[in-house]
Design a protein around this motif. Structure first.
Motif, PDB file in Angstrom:
ATOM      1  N   PRO A   1       0.861  -1.178   0.000  1.00 11.29           N
ATOM      2  CA  PRO A   1       0.000   0.000   0.000  1.00 11.29           C
ATOM      3  C   PRO A   1       0.902   1.234   0.000  1.00 11.29           C
ATOM      4  CG  PRO A   1      -0.584  -1.508   1.788  1.00 11.29           C
ATOM      5  CD  PRO A   1       0.705  -1.986   1.215  1.00 11.29           C
ATOM      6  N   GLY A   2       0.481   2.315  -0.592  1.00 10.92           N
ATOM      7  CA  GLY A   2       1.334   3.498  -0.649  1.00 10.92           C
ATOM      8  C   GLY A   2       2.377   3.334  -1.729  1.00 10.92           C
TER       9      GLY A   2
ATOM     10  N   ARG B   1     -18.719  -3.862  -3.462  1.00  7.61           N
ATOM     11  CA  ARG B   1     -17.567  -3.139  -4.010  1.00  7.61           C
ATOM     12  C   ARG B   1     -16.926  -2.268  -2.928  1.00  7.61           C
ATOM     13  NH1 ARG B   1     -18.381   0.287  -9.267  1.00  7.61           N
ATOM     14  NH2 ARG B   1     -18.065  -1.778 -10.120  1.00  7.61           N
TER      15      ARG B   1
ATOM     16  N   ASP C   1     -12.541  -1.286   0.544  1.00 13.38           N
ATOM     17  CA  ASP C   1     -12.129  -0.696   1.816  1.00 13.38           C
ATOM     18  C   ASP C   1     -11.229  -1.671   2.585  1.00 13.38           C
ATOM     19  OD1 ASP C   1     -12.122   1.192   3.912  1.00 13.38           O
ATOM     20  OD2 ASP C   1     -13.573  -0.059   4.986  1.00 13.38           O
TER      21      ASP C   1
ATOM     22  N   PRO D   1      -8.158   1.874  -4.113  1.00 12.60           N
ATOM     23  CA  PRO D   1      -8.848   3.117  -4.500  1.00 12.60           C
ATOM     24  C   PRO D   1      -9.918   2.837  -5.544  1.00 12.60           C
ATOM     25  CG  PRO D   1      -6.728   2.948  -5.603  1.00 12.60           C
ATOM     26  CD  PRO D   1      -6.846   1.742  -4.711  1.00 12.60           C
ATOM     27  N   PRO D   2     -10.736   3.850  -5.850  1.00 15.40           N
ATOM     28  CA  PRO D   2     -11.764   3.637  -6.879  1.00 15.40           C
ATOM     29  C   PRO D   2     -11.121   3.356  -8.240  1.00 15.40           C
ATOM     30  CG  PRO D   2     -12.034   5.765  -5.757  1.00 15.40           C
ATOM     31  CD  PRO D   2     -10.753   5.193  -5.303  1.00 15.40           C
ATOM     32  N   ASP D   3     -11.958   2.933  -9.192  1.00 14.08           N
ATOM     33  CA  ASP D   3     -11.469   2.729 -10.563  1.00 14.08           C
ATOM     34  C   ASP D   3     -10.831   4.007 -11.063  1.00 14.08           C
ATOM     35  OD1 ASP D   3     -12.436   0.156 -10.848  1.00 14.08           O
ATOM     36  OD2 ASP D   3     -14.447   0.880 -11.290  1.00 14.08           O
ATOM     37  N   SER D   4      -9.927   3.851 -12.010  1.00 11.81           N
ATOM     38  CA  SER D   4      -9.321   5.043 -12.592  1.00 11.81           C
ATOM     39  C   SER D   4      -9.503   4.982 -14.097  1.00 11.81           C
ATOM     40  CB  SER D   4      -7.852   5.113 -12.227  1.00 11.81           C
ATOM     41  OG  SER D   4      -7.209   3.936 -12.656  1.00 11.81           O
ATOM     42  N   SER D   5      -9.336   6.153 -14.729  1.00 11.07           N
ATOM     43  CA  SER D   5      -9.415   6.180 -16.186  1.00 11.07           C
ATOM     44  C   SER D   5      -8.084   6.652 -16.716  1.00 11.07           C
ATOM     45  CB  SER D   5     -10.512   7.141 -16.631  1.00 11.07           C
ATOM     46  OG  SER D   5     -10.193   8.447 -16.198  1.00 11.07           O
TER      47      SER D   5
END
Lengths: 434, 557
Positions: A113-114, A392, A397, A402-406
């Protein structure tokens, strides 16, 4: 007469039976609710019911993979170092062999993480019959000296190459294949433990610098054990997707395996997800980093559990069901034999990965139990989610995703700026101390 | 607002240039948002031109409140923390400043956020985000406002006591019996009049917390406590401290060398705060209160963790003879540098004539210099304990030995004192610094004497021969109606002398002086001429003549 240690290997099936007898079954009950009304042999039904969880766990499994571009970079560095060693040591080319080991070779490498660095473990095998390096410390130092250009620093059994500015570091472990050692050398080297006969072909002696002695190790055997076990079928009606092909490399340098693992490869997925869960627990300070379960213990326990379940003829309708089973059983997979906790290295009989558990006033064992309890509780929370959105959010969590990215499209999705006149950037300003 | 943004609208087709009136005379322009991947949404973004833009104010991009603590680099107000608009006075037109801001928003904020490149950025400034969280939970009637740490993080989770001070509502993370707690309580005076013991779980952490990882509920904290505290400590943490009081405030402190976070746990006792609007604070029964944590430990207050020598200085005992214009300010510097123990000896009373160049001011007139300086420093700097001795230096030396002294500073300028110090060092030797100033502070000297080097080996006092100027007798003036002599110099000129003494005293304390020597601050000829006609530098000091001032070093043999 001094008491002799009972080092007899414990059967995996016995370990699982023991764990099953102690399990709390709360997680299993939660799982049963999810499966309510679905017959065990209803493959389509199980795939449909567990689909949302499988998709999210797959997302996590992908997210925690070290990006291929970074693995490639590390692999390139790894090859460079291997070639450098071949040249620098001036030992016969065929006397040196470099192989990946640890999570890299078991395909369980995950990113922290990080923005922490990840490590690529490699073992540098030297055919002892072709060189004169019987003295372990001299052998260790010779390899270290050959790595000076890489700012190598000595660790307990390996040399760490920092690769400043990169996301990874390499750890090179000098070793000698025991197969190549003469029986006289073998006695001189006096490794602490003898290799298991099943894995004798890949057994090595590495240098244990604190004791200045040889120590038996078998990373390739361990990898093979995980690999063989993962191929044993525990899931009904599901066909694992074919593994991606390996990359190319020089004959004396084994490639760094691709780290892409499909969820149907449930053992590896469990190892990766549980390691990530442990890392997130440490990030959240739920367990202390100093005493957190080390990766080799997690890998060993899960593989033993998986193998034991297979030996007992268990089968599961869906990988999620098996993951839940492993999450609940792992807690009680560490037997206490003659007052000592044991996690046996399956490839080096007598070596106990949990050796330090027996001399730290119970800290590691307690931390392990705490982590297992949190893992089980988190799995329960995830399974109790009522809809896809909730699944989800809970899965991401728990595993710190993290959330999805584009992908950036040059307009940030807000429209274009291509025609905009770009003023020159402002000159830097120097502040004074006041 | 006389700005025409129509040209910008053509260049940035996602900027809506229809103005919207905002608070305090600002004007907002909405920004069209992209299609967000799930979980990366925020409700709106706006270009905000405050009143006074472009001449006195800087343009910003504001986001809706749902972005705060969800997206890195967003401040509590919703403003994005990026260097966009360079501001007035940098040679840019208002239009170009807005262009730079819009480019920065898109390239350094929106694109990285959408592509996940910013996801780990919360870890870069974790305490900024923690303070936003604290502010969002804060109310005027919380029983605790802030927590002060007085020491380094423990090596392993530890259960300890803290002290809640009222009415300041500060929790000191140390027991009532620890000296630093008492010093802080004294410093706070009436603001720490009431003291309540609290339970404190002091838990070291490996990584900083971020909005994604910090505990969000009481059950999260319970889980953390269960994982990190041993069974007996967990039981103890729940128990009241005093049998008569069933409830106790419980605080969880989570920290490492770089970051600190704390929570006041629910279900604590009602607490009298009487802050004008509220008499009693009732802690939440269910929600933990995030707390701001500040460090007041010496490593931080003295050296912001950049001076390893502080821990050694904390154990040092320095005897300072003389609390005059030099001694008082030097003691202040030693305290600021983290010296742990100072005994300050001076029998004098502060007079009005002193205050122009003394650490103390008119509030201390007619008070003992030693006592008033000690009081002031003890109140100001918790890392130092100054013990005042309102007696003459000679008397103190007769009554005490130097066995527990690590360094002597003789800042009296008195020959008698030098003689007594010389005698005392023959009994028990410790390093000595003799510091003094010449008239007008035309020169200042420190004589650094290591172990084994004495100031006087016979009966000759060597101060005169070390001076930079041979002074005519009329420079030292007689005070009317008084037998004492004085020479007027400014505090600014004396600041050079103070720095010379303080810096060299610290070198001695830190063990950086290996041979005895004299270091002198010597002003040039122009300075001498401006203060008194006909003054000449002695031969050894000629080197300083063309300069405003230089430091010269000579061996002391």
């Amino acid at each position: 007469m001094a008491a002799t240690k009972n080092t007899r290997a414990i059967e995996n099936a016995d370990l699982v039976r023991n764990a099953e007898s102690r399990r709390s079954k709360v997680l299993a009950q939660t799982l049963a609710k999810v499966q309510e009304g679905i017959a065990l042999d209803d493959a389509a039904g199980n795939i449909r019911v567990f689909g949302p969880w499988a998709r999210e766990l797959h997302y996590v499994n992908q997210h925690i993979a070290v990006p291929q571009v970074e693995v490639d970079k590390a692999a390139e560095a790894y090859n460079d170092v291997a070639n450098h060693l071949v040249k620098k040591l001036k030992w016969p080319n065929e006397a040196i062999k470099v192989l990946p080991q640890g999570s890299t070779s078991t395909q369980t490498l995950i990113r922290s993480p990080g923005n922490d660095k990840f490590d690529i473990d490699a073992v540098c095998q030297v055919d002892i019959s072709r060189i004169s390096a019987q003295d372990p410390m001299r052998f260790f130092k010779t390899i270290g000296d050959a790595l000076t250009e890489y700012s190598a620093t000595a660790k307990k059994r390996c040399w760490r190459l920092p690769f400043n500015g990169e996301r990874f570091y390499l750890e090179f472990t000098p070793s000698v294949p025991l197969e190549k050692a003469s029986s006289q050398d073998l006695d001189t080297m006096a490794p602490l433990y003898r290799p298991d006969q099943e894995y004798i072909g890949t057994a090595l002696a590495v240098v244990d610098t604190p004791t200045e002695k040889w120590k038996t190790s078998n990373p390739a055997g361990f990898t093979k054990w995980v690999d063989d076990t993962s191929k044993r079928k525990l899931i009904r009606e599901l066909i694992a997707e074919a593994a991606d092909s390996m990359g190319k490399s020089a004959s004396n340098v084994s490639p760094v395996p691709d780290q892409d693992v499909n969820i149907s490869d449930t053992l590896r997925v469990a190892i990766r997800l549980f390691k990530r869960h442990r890392d997130m627990c440490a990030r959240r300070s739920l367990i202390g980093k100093e005493f957190q379960p080390i990766s080799i213990i997690i890998v060993t326990l899960l593989t033993q559990c998986y193998a034991g379940l297979h030996d007992l003829g268990r089968s599961y309708s869906h990988p999620v069901q098996l993951l839940v089973e492993l999450a609940e059983l792992i807690r009680d997979m560490v037997p206490e034999v003659d007052g000592e906790f044991r996690v046996d290295n399956p490839t080096v009989p007598g070596e106990n990965f949990a050796e330090r558990w027996n001399s730290d006033a119970g800290q590691r064992q307690t931390t392990f139990r705490t982590w297992c309890d949190i893992l089980a509780a988190d799995m329960r929370t995830i399974l109790a989610a009522q809809n896809e959105q909730e699944i989800r959010s809970r899965v991401r969590d728990v595993f710190g995703c993290p959330p999805d990215s584009s992908r950036p499209n040059g307009s940030g999705g807000s429209g274009g700026t291509k025609t905009a006149h770009r003023p020159p950037p402002p000159a830097p300003i120097t502040s004074g101390l006041a | 607002m006389g700005l025409d943004l129509s040209r910008l609208e053509k260049e940035f087709d996602w900027l809506n240039t229809a103005p919207n009136s905002r608070d305090q005379g600002a004007t907002g322009y909405r920004i069209r948002l992209p299609e967000f991947p799930a979980g990366r949404e925020f409700a709106w973004a706006e270009l905000l031109l405050p009143r006074g833009f472009p001449d006195q104010a800087t343009a910003r991009i504001m986001l809706s409140q749902d972005a705060v603590l969800h997206i890195p680099h967003v401040e509590d107000s919703g403003a994005i923390c990026i260097d966009g608009d360079p501001g007035p006075g940098r040679g840019y037109s208002a239009e170009d400043r807005i262009r730079l801001l819009l480019f920065a928003y898109k390239e350094r904020f929106l694109d990285p956020w959408l592509s996940g490149q910013m996801d780990a950025d919360f870890e870069e400034e974790p305490l900024n985000y923690w303070l936003i969280k604290v502010e969002r939970h804060r109310s005027t009637h919380d029983p605790v406002r802030i927590l002060w740490c007085v020491d380094k993080p423990p090596g392993h989770p530890t259960l300890r006591e803290g002290l809640l001070l009222l009415p300041s509502r500060i929790v000191i993370a140390a027991g009532a019996n620890e000296p630093i707690t008492n010093r802080l309580v004294s410093s706070l005076g009436i603001m720490g009049a009431q003291r309540i013991r609290v339970r404190l779980a002091d838990i070291p952490i490996e990584h900083p917390f971020t909005p994604f990882t910090w505990p969000r509920s009481a059950s999260d904290i319970d889980r953390l406590i269960n994982g990190r505290l041993g069974k007996m400590d967990r039981i103890e943490f729940q128990r009241p401290i005093r049998d008569r009081r069933r409830r106790v405030h419980r605080v969880v402190l989570l920290r490492n060398d770089k970051c600190r976070f704390a929570y006041l746990l629910p279900d604590g006792p009602a607490t009298v705060i009487d802050n004008g609007t509220c008499r009693r604070a009732y802690p939440s029964q269910t929600i933990p209160l995030p707390l701001q944590v500040e460090r007041v430990d010496p490593s931080w207050t003295v050296g912001r963790d950049q001076h390893q020598e502080v821990s050694h200085r904390q154990k040092q005992h320095v005897l300072v003879l003389g609390a005059g214009a030099l001694g008082s300010v030097v003691v202040d510097h030693l305290a600021k540098a983290g010296v742990g123990f100072i005994t300050l000896v001076d029998a004098d009373i502060l007079a009005t004539a002193n205050i122009g160049r003394h650490l103390l001011g008119v509030e201390s007139v007619e008070k003992s210099k030693a006592e008033a300086v000690a009081q002031r420093i003890n109140l100001a700097y918790p890392a130092t304990v100054v013990t005042p001795e309102k007696i003459s230096a000679e008397r103190w030396l007769q009554k005490n030995s130097l066995t527990k002294v690590d360094l002597i500073l003789d800042l009296t300028g008195e020959p008698k004192v030098r003689w007594h110090v010389n005698c005392a060092r023959q009994e028990h030797c410790c390093p000595l610094l003799i510091g003094w100033m010449e008239p007008f502070v035309a020169a200042a000297h420190v004589c650094l004497l290591a172990f084994g080097t004495l100031w006087m080996t016979g009966t000759t006092d060597r101060m005169g021969e070390l001076e930079a100027v041979t002074w005519p007798p009329d420079v030292i003036r007689q005070e009317p109606g008084c037998s004492s002599k004085f020479q007027s110099y400014t505090a600014a000129a004396a600041a050079f002398a103070v720095a010379l003494v303080a810096e060299n005293a610290l070198k001695l304390i830190d063990g950086c002086v290996h041979a005895s020597c004299v270091r002198s601050w010597v002003r040039g000829q122009r300075f001498l001429d401006a203060n008194w006609q006909g003054l000449k530098l002695n031969k050894w000091a000629h080197e300083a003549a063309p300069y405003d001032g230089i430091v010269l070093e000579r061996p002391f043999t």
